[in-house]
Design an enzyme around this catalytic site. Structure first.
Site, PDB file in Angstrom:
ATOM      1  N   SER A 193      -6.384 -27.203  38.022  1.00 41.54           N
ATOM      2  CA  SER A 193      -6.433 -26.132  37.034  1.00 41.54           C
ATOM      3  C   SER A 193      -7.825 -25.510  36.936  1.00 41.54           C
ATOM      4  CB  SER A 193      -5.953 -26.673  35.691  1.00 41.54           C
ATOM      5  OG  SER A 193      -5.833 -25.632  34.769  1.00 41.54           O
TER       6      SER A 193
ATOM      7  N   THR B 107       0.269 -32.993  21.172  1.00 42.93           N
ATOM      8  CA  THR B 107      -0.457 -32.032  21.995  1.00 42.93           C
ATOM      9  C   THR B 107      -0.017 -32.103  23.455  1.00 42.93           C
ATOM     10  OG1 THR B 107      -2.196 -33.663  22.208  1.00 42.93           O
ATOM     11  CG2 THR B 107      -2.548 -31.914  20.617  1.00 42.93           C
TER      12      THR B 107
END
Ligand SMILES: *[C@@H]1O[C@H](CO)[C@@H](O)[C@H](O)[C@H]1NC(C)=O
Ligand SMILES: *[C@@H]1O[C@H](CO)[C@@H](O)[C@H](O)[C@H]1NC(C)=O
Ligand SMILES: CC(=O)N[C@H]1CO[C@H](CO)[C@@H](O)[C@@H]1O
Ligand SMILES: CC(=O)N[C@H]1CO[C@H](CO)[C@@H](O)[C@@H]1O
Length: 558
Positions: A113, A348
């Protein structure tokens, strides 16, 4: 020696580490070992169905990503498993999309990422198209440690699978299907084609460009301006310090230059694997407003609801859902309360929102939108993960539509707050490399005064506590938290009498003790007052709960 002894830990996020030799690094051997373990686990779970259903594998434009993906394909291929291996770089969302399209047992994306260039990673999806959640992570980790020796010499040969009947390239098919599905999110095509709004786009040296262009074409949006220095894949990320658009202005400097010189009012930026999205809008005075993840979540949440209810005015609203992670702004909850649709928060990470979405779909519900404050947005359910390629065109169309009414994104954000109440967030972190110190801090918070949690911070009273490390929630009649408990990390939420909700948590992947706080004002309250009160509360909380001087915690670099 450290690098030889300690193996990388396989978690719900898969793997992410620096590339290099040794068990704690990303390299050919650790990729083969990890994939052997994953393959073994999948055989345990799916039996011989794994061979016919197969797995899908994608990779980004980092150093070694193609090679790592091919080695992973070898491991499955040698076991007779069908492998859908993309022949070219793809955005991360194309893997979870492919899992659902081909009904594979799993998906793997080779990407780190937005991490620095020396890192790489291995992200894993389950057959429901969402990232894995416990207990699959521990199951896979066990299988990895029990299948370390590479099965044969051939497995190292990058070209092994070339021309094999169980190797399929899904690229062309997905390029067609993904955009056909994306077309369903386009609401106001006619407004767009003639808009005078101009956009600048940057993929920040990552995979995004070709996919972003096609996304804009699908929505009949006018061509965006490219940021020439950043448009092609470049594993060195040569123009930025960290390729993370979440860091705000620094990463967007070149995009601002392009936008200024070409007369664009809006900047769209994907992170290097194009699963996240950052947006900036030019103010009247020529400066740029970079939207926070929460602000953009508010805008997209409002927009997806507005477009949906306009098209489906008589729908049963309670069957329509939006989700966000529990440390994100609760703006969607406020919109849901007023508009009558359903809202849920999750732990989360999109692994939780993706899995919950899958469950809701199976119950026949509609899921419109999910987001987290870290600029991750899942619009609709074509992909059960964050997707920056769909989000960019949806936001661009929203901006075009507002533009026809002479409203900017920034003005619309204020309209949303005026309608549903102000939502002010203040998030930051302290840095600490000593896990004992961190444990002591949380130990103290759990035994504050005499063996209970704090009942105030300075003059600010605390009404309730949720501790997702221990599973405690004083708001429930049985004191048991509803969200899953994760004993491996710290996470405590404080509910203050003035309405502020504040969560302190440790990060699984970074040496940070983060806090997330939000003040939800009622409609009509004064924004400046709310901001001042939240700031005062956060300051006193930092001193009393973190004790940064005493503990030697470092503040966030500015
Ligand atoms: C590619 O991976 C190897 C480990 O397999 C590592 O030594 C090398 O530095 C990586 N290449 C780059 C350019 O990062
Ligand atoms: C559009 O809005 C701006 C500022 O909000 C205003 O100055 C301008 O007159 C408006 N233009 C039109 C055509 O309504
Ligand atoms: C083709 C079309 O319907 N164009 C519309 C797009 O938006 C403008 C305003 O920006 C309208 O005036 C056009 O009618
Ligand atoms: C680990 C896991 O996959 N958990 C759940 C995710 O969602 C599916 C579908 O609803 C459940 O069956 C799984 O138990």
């Amino acid at each position: 020696k450290k690098i030889l002894l300690k193996r990388m830990e396989f978690g719900t996020a898969g793997l992410r580490a620096e590339m290099g030799a040794g068990n704690s690094r990303m390299n050919d051997l650790t990729i083969i070992q990890t994939t052997q373990g994953f393959c073994k686990y999948l055989f345990q779970q799916f039996g011989d169905d794994l061979k016919s259903k197969g797995v899908i594998i994608g990779f980004d434009s980092r150093h070694n990503s193609t090679r790592f993906a091919r080695l992973a394909a070898n491991v499955f291929g040698l076991q007779g498993v069908k492998v859908y291996l993309y022949s070219k770089i793809v955005p991360t969302p194309f893997v979870p999309y492919g899992v659902l399209r081909y009904k594979t047992c799993a998906g793997i994306m080779v990407t780190a990422s937005h991490n620095p260039k020396q890192d790489n990673g291995y992200k894993v999806y389950w057959d429901n198209g969402a990232q894995i959640i416990p207990p699959h992570d521990t199951g896979i980790a066990e299988c990895i440690s029990s299948s370390l020796p590479p099965s044969c010499d051939e497995v190292w040969n990058e070209d092994l699978m070339k021309g094999k009947p169980n190797l399929i390239d899904p690229y062309d098919d997905v390029m067609e299907a993904y955009y056909k599905d994306l077309n369903n999110y386009c609401m106001y095509r006619s407004t767009n084609s003639s808009t005078n709004l101009r956009f600048t786009y940057t993929p920040v040296h990552g995979v995004g460009l070709a996919f972003a262009r096609k996304s804009f074409e699908t929505f009949s949006l006018p061509k965006f301006e490219d940021v020439p220095e950043q448009m092609n894949p470049d594993p060195e990320f040569s123009t930025v310090k960290y390729p993370n658009p979440e860091e705000g202005k620094g990463v967007l400097l070149l995009a601002m230059r392009t936008a200024d010189s070409t007369g664009c009012r809006i900047i769209l930026a994907n992170d290097p694997d194009a699963d996240r999205l950052a947006i900036a809008e030019k103010r009247e005075d020529g400066s740029w407003k970079v939207f926070s993840g929460n602000e953009l979540g508010s805008l997209i949440g409002w927009w997806t609801w507005y477009s949906f209810i306009t098209k489906n005015p008589s729908v049963d609203r309670s069957n329509v859902y939006m989700l966000s992670s529990t440390v994100s702004s609760m703006i969607l909850r406020s919109i849901a309360q007023k508009e009558g649709f359903s809202f849920e928060d999750t732990l989360t990470g999109f692994k939780w929102m993706g899995n919950r979405t899958d469950q809701l779909l199976k119950e026949g519900k509609t899921v419109l939108f999910a987001f987290e404050e870290a600029i991750g947005y899942m619009i609709g359910t074509n992909v059960l993960d964050k997707d920056g390629i769909s989000a960019m065109s949806v936001v661009a169309e929203c901006a075009c539509h507002l533009n026809t009414k002479n409203i900017t994104l920034t003005q619309q954000l204020h309209n949303i707050y005026n309608t549903y109440g102000d939502h002010i967030t203040s998030n930051s972190y302290f840095i600490c490399h000593d896990s004992d110190k961190i444990n002591d801090m949380f130990q103290r918070l759990r035994n504050y005064g005499n063996c209970d949690y704090p009942s105030s911070a300075g003059k600010f009273k605390i009404d309730a506590i949720r501790d997702l490390t221990t599973g405690f929630d004083s708001r429930q009649s049985d004191n048991k938290a509803i969200l899953p408990t994760t004993p491996s990390s710290h996470m405590i939420t404080f509910y203050f009498s003035n309405g502020v909700v504040l969560t302190i948590r440790t990060s699984g992947t970074e040496p940070k003790i983060k806090y997330y706080s939000e003040m939800c004002g009622s409609v009509g309250s004064k924004r400046e007052d709310l901001v001042a009160e939240l700031n005062e509360l956060v300051n006193v909380m930092c001193q009393e709960f973190y004790q940064p001087e005493k503990n030697g915690f470092l503040t966030r670099p500015t």
